[in-house]
Design a protein around this motif. Sequence first.
Motif, PDB file in Angstrom:
ATOM      1  N   ALA A  35       0.821  -1.223   0.000  1.00  0.00           N
ATOM      2  CA  ALA A  35       0.000   0.000   0.000  1.00  0.00           C
ATOM      3  C   ALA A  35       0.846   1.261   0.000  1.00  0.00           C
ATOM      4  N   THR A  36       2.076   1.160   0.528  1.00  0.00           N
ATOM      5  CA  THR A  36       2.898   2.364   0.704  1.00  0.00           C
ATOM      6  C   THR A  36       4.284   2.246   0.087  1.00  0.00           C
ATOM      7  N   HIS A  37       4.690   1.042  -0.285  1.00  0.00           N
ATOM      8  CA  HIS A  37       6.047   0.724  -0.761  1.00  0.00           C
ATOM      9  C   HIS A  37       7.085   0.834   0.357  1.00  0.00           C
ATOM     10  N   THR A 328     -11.440   1.188   5.202  1.00  0.00           N
ATOM     11  CA  THR A 328     -10.975   0.596   3.943  1.00  0.00           C
ATOM     12  C   THR A 328     -11.622  -0.766   3.722  1.00  0.00           C
ATOM     13  N   GLU A 329     -12.138  -0.981   2.517  1.00  0.00           N
ATOM     14  CA  GLU A 329     -12.758  -2.261   2.166  1.00  0.00           C
ATOM     15  C   GLU A 329     -11.980  -3.012   1.099  1.00  0.00           C
ATOM     16  N   VAL A 330     -11.170  -2.291   0.337  1.00  0.00           N
ATOM     17  CA  VAL A 330     -10.379  -2.897  -0.730  1.00  0.00           C
ATOM     18  C   VAL A 330      -8.948  -2.378  -0.628  1.00  0.00           C
ATOM     19  N   GLY A 331      -8.020  -3.265  -0.365  1.00  0.00           N
ATOM     20  CA  GLY A 331      -6.624  -2.872  -0.271  1.00  0.00           C
ATOM     21  C   GLY A 331      -5.926  -2.978  -1.612  1.00  0.00           C
ATOM     22  N   PRO A 332      -4.607  -2.849  -1.621  1.00  0.00           N
ATOM     23  CA  PRO A 332      -3.842  -2.933  -2.864  1.00  0.00           C
ATOM     24  C   PRO A 332      -3.672  -4.372  -3.320  1.00  0.00           C
ATOM     25  N   LEU A 333      -3.308  -4.545  -4.577  1.00  0.00           N
ATOM     26  CA  LEU A 333      -2.843  -5.846  -5.034  1.00  0.00           C
ATOM     27  C   LEU A 333      -1.437  -6.055  -4.485  1.00  0.00           C
ATOM     28  N   ARG A 362      -6.677   3.042 -12.509  1.00  0.00           N
ATOM     29  CA  ARG A 362      -5.633   2.928 -11.503  1.00  0.00           C
ATOM     30  C   ARG A 362      -5.618   4.218 -10.685  1.00  0.00           C
ATOM     31  N   PRO A 363      -5.888   4.137  -9.379  1.00  0.00           N
ATOM     32  CA  PRO A 363      -5.876   5.356  -8.558  1.00  0.00           C
ATOM     33  C   PRO A 363      -4.485   6.002  -8.541  1.00  0.00           C
ATOM     34  N   GLN A 364      -4.453   7.309  -8.367  1.00  0.00           N
ATOM     35  CA  GLN A 364      -3.197   8.033  -8.276  1.00  0.00           C
ATOM     36  C   GLN A 364      -2.528   7.768  -6.929  1.00  0.00           C
ATOM     37  N   GLY A 365      -1.211   7.920  -6.891  1.00  0.00           N
ATOM     38  CA  GLY A 365      -0.481   7.806  -5.640  1.00  0.00           C
ATOM     39  C   GLY A 365       0.231   6.479  -5.501  1.00  0.00           C
ATOM     40  N   PRO A 366       0.897   6.284  -4.360  1.00  0.00           N
ATOM     41  CA  PRO A 366       1.642   5.039  -4.140  1.00  0.00           C
ATOM     42  C   PRO A 366       0.703   3.866  -3.907  1.00  0.00           C
ATOM     43  N   THR A 371      -9.067  -0.116  -9.085  1.00  0.00           N
ATOM     44  CA  THR A 371     -10.448   0.079  -8.661  1.00  0.00           C
ATOM     45  C   THR A 371     -11.296  -1.160  -8.952  1.00  0.00           C
ATOM     46  N   PRO A 372     -12.236  -1.481  -8.066  1.00  0.00           N
ATOM     47  CA  PRO A 372     -13.163  -2.576  -8.333  1.00  0.00           C
ATOM     48  C   PRO A 372     -13.866  -2.357  -9.662  1.00  0.00           C
ATOM     49  N   THR A 373     -13.880  -3.384 -10.492  1.00  0.00           N
ATOM     50  CA  THR A 373     -14.280  -3.234 -11.895  1.00  0.00           C
ATOM     51  C   THR A 373     -15.323  -4.271 -12.284  1.00  0.00           C
ATOM     52  N   VAL A 374     -16.333  -3.826 -13.016  1.00  0.00           N
ATOM     53  CA  VAL A 374     -17.315  -4.731 -13.612  1.00  0.00           C
ATOM     54  C   VAL A 374     -17.362  -4.449 -15.106  1.00  0.00           C
ATOM     55  N   LEU A 375     -17.127  -5.481 -15.887  1.00  0.00           N
ATOM     56  CA  LEU A 375     -17.244  -5.412 -17.339  1.00  0.00           C
ATOM     57  C   LEU A 375     -18.432  -6.252 -17.760  1.00  0.00           C
ATOM     58  N   THR A 376     -19.123  -5.814 -18.800  1.00  0.00           N
ATOM     59  CA  THR A 376     -20.242  -6.599 -19.310  1.00  0.00           C
ATOM     60  C   THR A 376     -20.080  -6.841 -20.797  1.00  0.00           C
ATOM     61  N   ASP A 377     -20.873  -7.775 -21.316  1.00  0.00           N
ATOM     62  CA  ASP A 377     -20.773  -8.183 -22.722  1.00  0.00           C
ATOM     63  C   ASP A 377     -19.346  -8.605 -23.072  1.00  0.00           C
TER      64      ASP A 377
END
Length: 484
Positions: A35-37, A328-333, A362-366, A371-377
């Motif tokens: 999350a911070t490097h 926080t509900e979603v941390g970094p990869l 992709r959020p800015q910063g370290p 971001t949580p993503t939903v794609l359709t079709d």
Amino acid sequence: MSPSFDPTTLHTGLFIDGVWRKAASAATFTVENPATHEVIAEVADGGLDDALDAIAAAGRAQATWATSTPRERADILRRAFDLVNANTDRLAAIITAEMGKPLAEAKGEVAYGAEFLRWFSEEATRIGGDHTTSVDGKTRILITKEPVGTCVLVTPWNFPLTMGIRKIAPAIAAGCTMVFKPSELTPLTSLALVDIFQQAGLPDGVLNVVTTSNAADVVEPWMSSGIARKVSFTGSTAVGKILLRHAAENVMRSSMELGGNAPFIVLADADVERAVDGAMIAKMRNMGEACTAANRFFVHRSLAEEFGEKFAKRMAELQVGNGALEGTEVGPLIEQAGRDKVEELVADALAKGARVLTGATRPQGPGYFYTPTVLTDVPLDAKLMTTEIFGPVAAITPFDSEDEAVHLANDTDWGLVGYVFTENVDTAMRFSSALEVGMVGLNTGLVSNPVAPFGGVKQSGLGREGSKIGIDEYLEYKYTAMAR
């Protein structure tokens, strides 16, 4: 960073024959907060000499440990269970710092992992056998179960506490000694766990840990040592195949919990709200970095739009950030390579005609955030339909018939878990039978449970962890013929 986590209190060395020590070469590698490097710690970087010392220690301890009583092994596991629970805040903070998952979810992992200790403390006293008589009546047939012997344990980074416990606990219960290599991305949690086993009274040499930045330098010597009799690995299918080749050369027992590409099927009669609730769990547990994560969402065309909109709304509302911060509900990869992979898969899907309902940024910063993503079709030729995403991306593809849904779900090399949402019991059971997976979630997005056998079919692995079956992975059957 959580105030309950003090880096100066951590063990960062190797643990061999009951002693914490530096690597023979004195080399170290760094552990980073995704999350911070920030560099959290320098950990001993073990090599060949350390690996040989560890396997030798495990080999020396095996004969004595195999004769320990079931109650002794059970009591050690129960004390470890109590110690893990007593150290929940500290362990969760370590997990969050080196792996990134939100603190609340890390505490959930601690509770989940601890239950395997309690479960196998009980199973240790229930190792049974069988007795019968030959059909001609001349021989008594006695069947006993004995420890398989020294085990090689290799674990991933995504559930650093639970993955270690899920292998160590049944090995202890069965009377096996161990050499253990945790992921180089999350070694601190594993080292904290080893310290707990030492506090719980596990004898010297039973559990030996070598952290390393080069797995081959450690694991290959273990498997070719002639001492190890079993390997248990959780990780990618590609690495699992390498270890299976080594196991074949040495005729070793093997347990492999490998990759997944889970289908999430929403049938025409499904309760959409319930399906969305299940999708949030199946997709977003551990930021999608789980082998059980739903990758491919097959939704009946009549519900695809409604499901997509409601799912996307829920995903967009999730709070992304440093897992150590409240809310926080979603941390970094876990690392840059993981985020790059997710971005490449999303870009490929969009280029082939998929549409973004939310996210894909992709959020800015370290930090390695996405971001949580939903794609359709999402078209069937998109790479994310045939690749384990390991990130917070859901790919929705509509279908028209139940037969089509089954075909799409099974059209993969993997077979770990599948999810099905329907209000019809007969349909639910029909899909449970038809899906080529080791586990099925019916109207639920969560299948993991210490009491249940965890594992898959096809290229998702061999063997099962947890449940009463899990201890059998560490036991050999012996038949004794007794003349009457």
